[in-house]
Design an enzyme around this catalytic site. Structure first.
Site, mmCIF file in Angstrom:
data_model
loop_
_atom_site.group_PDB
_atom_site.id
_atom_site.type_symbol
_atom_site.label_atom_id
_atom_site.label_comp_id
_atom_site.label_asym_id
_atom_site.label_seq_id
_atom_site.Cartn_x
_atom_site.Cartn_y
_atom_site.Cartn_z
ATOM 1 N N LYS A 112 8.524 11.842 -22.410
ATOM 2 C CA LYS A 112 7.868 11.945 -21.111
ATOM 3 C C LYS A 112 6.849 13.076 -21.012
ATOM 4 O O LYS A 112 6.088 13.137 -20.052
ATOM 5 C CB LYS A 112 8.915 12.071 -20.003
ATOM 6 C CG LYS A 112 9.930 10.957 -19.954
ATOM 7 C CD LYS A 112 9.341 9.560 -19.886
ATOM 8 C CE LYS A 112 8.605 9.303 -18.617
ATOM 9 N NZ LYS A 112 8.503 7.850 -18.335
ATOM 10 N N SER B 143 19.299 6.021 -24.772
ATOM 11 C CA SER B 143 18.297 4.954 -24.799
ATOM 12 C C SER B 143 17.833 4.687 -26.234
ATOM 13 O O SER B 143 17.393 3.582 -26.540
ATOM 14 C CB SER B 143 17.118 5.283 -23.877
ATOM 15 O OG SER B 143 16.434 6.418 -24.320
HETATM 16 C C1 LIG Z 1 15.762 8.939 -22.227
HETATM 17 C C2 LIG Z 1 14.703 7.980 -21.817
HETATM 18 N N1 LIG Z 1 14.585 6.847 -22.474
HETATM 19 C C3 LIG Z 1 13.665 5.931 -22.145
HETATM 20 C C4 LIG Z 1 12.801 6.121 -21.095
HETATM 21 C C5 LIG Z 1 11.834 5.012 -20.730
HETATM 22 O O1 LIG Z 1 10.510 5.330 -20.904
HETATM 23 P P1 LIG Z 1 9.434 4.750 -19.896
HETATM 24 O O2 LIG Z 1 9.620 5.458 -18.588
HETATM 25 O O3 LIG Z 1 8.133 5.077 -20.523
HETATM 26 O O4 LIG Z 1 9.676 3.290 -19.754
HETATM 27 C C6 LIG Z 1 12.887 7.293 -20.373
HETATM 28 C C7 LIG Z 1 12.036 7.521 -19.229
HETATM 29 O O5 LIG Z 1 12.284 8.346 -18.394
HETATM 30 C C8 LIG Z 1 13.863 8.250 -20.744
HETATM 31 O O6 LIG Z 1 14.005 9.395 -20.064
#
Ligand SMILES: Cc1ncc(COP(=O)(O)O)c(C=O)c1O
Length: 304
Positions: free
Chosen positions: A47, A264
């Protein structure tokens, strides 16, 4: 003699390493799997890229001045990025976060001097979105509200940055791309660029399989406020990951490969494994958005 001026911290955002992931190598010997190690960014997550892009876009347009406070809703990582960049550039930062964000995220944001406003934990990231909108409506002149869910500078950071790096780092050999969906900026920005470069690159977006899930940073779009920047046009497939499978793979990759990644990233690995069952050959690239040290207090990695 010419002197080189060392860069400030925000100049170190982006250009993250691409790491070979060997977890499924025995099962799928002809698949090459790589992950963008996004925790190498100064704020520790993917981010940093959109946060910097949205702030610099606000500066360029004159919408962000030092009289204003940067405000946004975030489940954590964007907040840490805003807080770090705000501190580096001299802006006040106020963050609306669901009351149940991990202890590590609260501590980091506070360390950078940002203020936190908590929204109802039960309402998740949508509750935070509603509360930040109320705050901005009550005093619009006080705030610069990037609105990461609607701001085109979010996917643009990945279109112009992350995707170009992936093409260079794989020397254009990438055949499949997988990423999780939160604001959707990472997936939309990267997938769009990859497809413009080579329309045959197959793209898969990953979401949690339920509205009540434990995958911080990801969104279950069928039951959530759908981000304005989301576009299905660049997704060949959308898959739904069970929380427990993502946790299990995050634990496994830490022990098997020394890669301590967050929930994630576990969801991304679940999708890589599923893809391996049908595609026996190829160069798969995914994104590991943050590190597991951001979730140690949850007990995910078994120290409790
Ligand atoms: C740990 C984590 N994984 C995945 C994402 C997803 O990314 P995006 O917001 O670009 O879809 C985020 C977004 O905040 C995140 O904090």
């Amino acid at each position: 003699m010419q002197r080189t001026v060392p860069p400030g911290i925000t100049r170190l955002i982006g250009n993250t390493p691409l790491i070979r992931v060997r977890l499924f190598e025995r099962e799928f010997p002809n698949l090459e799997v790589y992950a963008k190690a996004e925790w190498f960014n100064p704020g520790g997550s993917v981010k940093d890229r959109p946060a910097l892009a949205m702030i610099e876009d606000g500066e360029k347009r004159g919408a962000l001045t030092h009289e204003k406070t940067i405000v946004d809703s975030t489940s954590g990582n964007t907040g840490i990025a805003y807080a770090l960049i705000g501190a580096a550039k001299g802006y006040r930062v106020k963050l609306v976060m669901p009351g149940n964000v991990s202890e590590e995220r609260r501590a980091l944001v506070t360390a950078f001097g940002a203020e936190i406003v908590y929204s109802d934990a039960g309402e998740g990231s949508d509750g935070a979105i509603r509360l930040v909108r109320e705050l901005v409506e009550t005093d619009p002149d006080q705030y610069f509200y990037p609105d990461q869910y609607s701001n085109p500078a979010n996917p643009r950071a990945h279109y112009e940055g992350t995707a170009v790096e992936i093409l260079e780092q794989t020397e254009g050999r990438i055949t499949h791309f997988i990423a999780g969906l939160g604001t959707t900026g990472t997936f939309v920005g990267i997938a769009r660029r990859l497809k413009e470069n080579n329309a045959s690159i197959h793209t898969i977006a990953v979401q949690p399989d339920d509205s009540f899930h434990g995958l911080e940073g990801l969104k279950h779009l069928p039951t959530a406020i759908v981000p304005r920047i989301w576009s299905e046009a660049y997704a060949d497939e959308i898959w739904y990951c069970p929380t427990e499978s993502a946790y299990e793979l995050a634990r496994r990759v830490a022990r098997a490969e020394g890669l301590l990644v967050g929930h994630s990233s576990g969801a991304a690995l679940w999708a890589v494994h599923r893809l391996g069952q049908t595609v026996k050959e190829g160069v798969i690239v995914t994104v590991f958005p943050d590190s597991g040290d951001r979730y140690l207090s949850t007990g995910l990695y078994g120290h409790r």
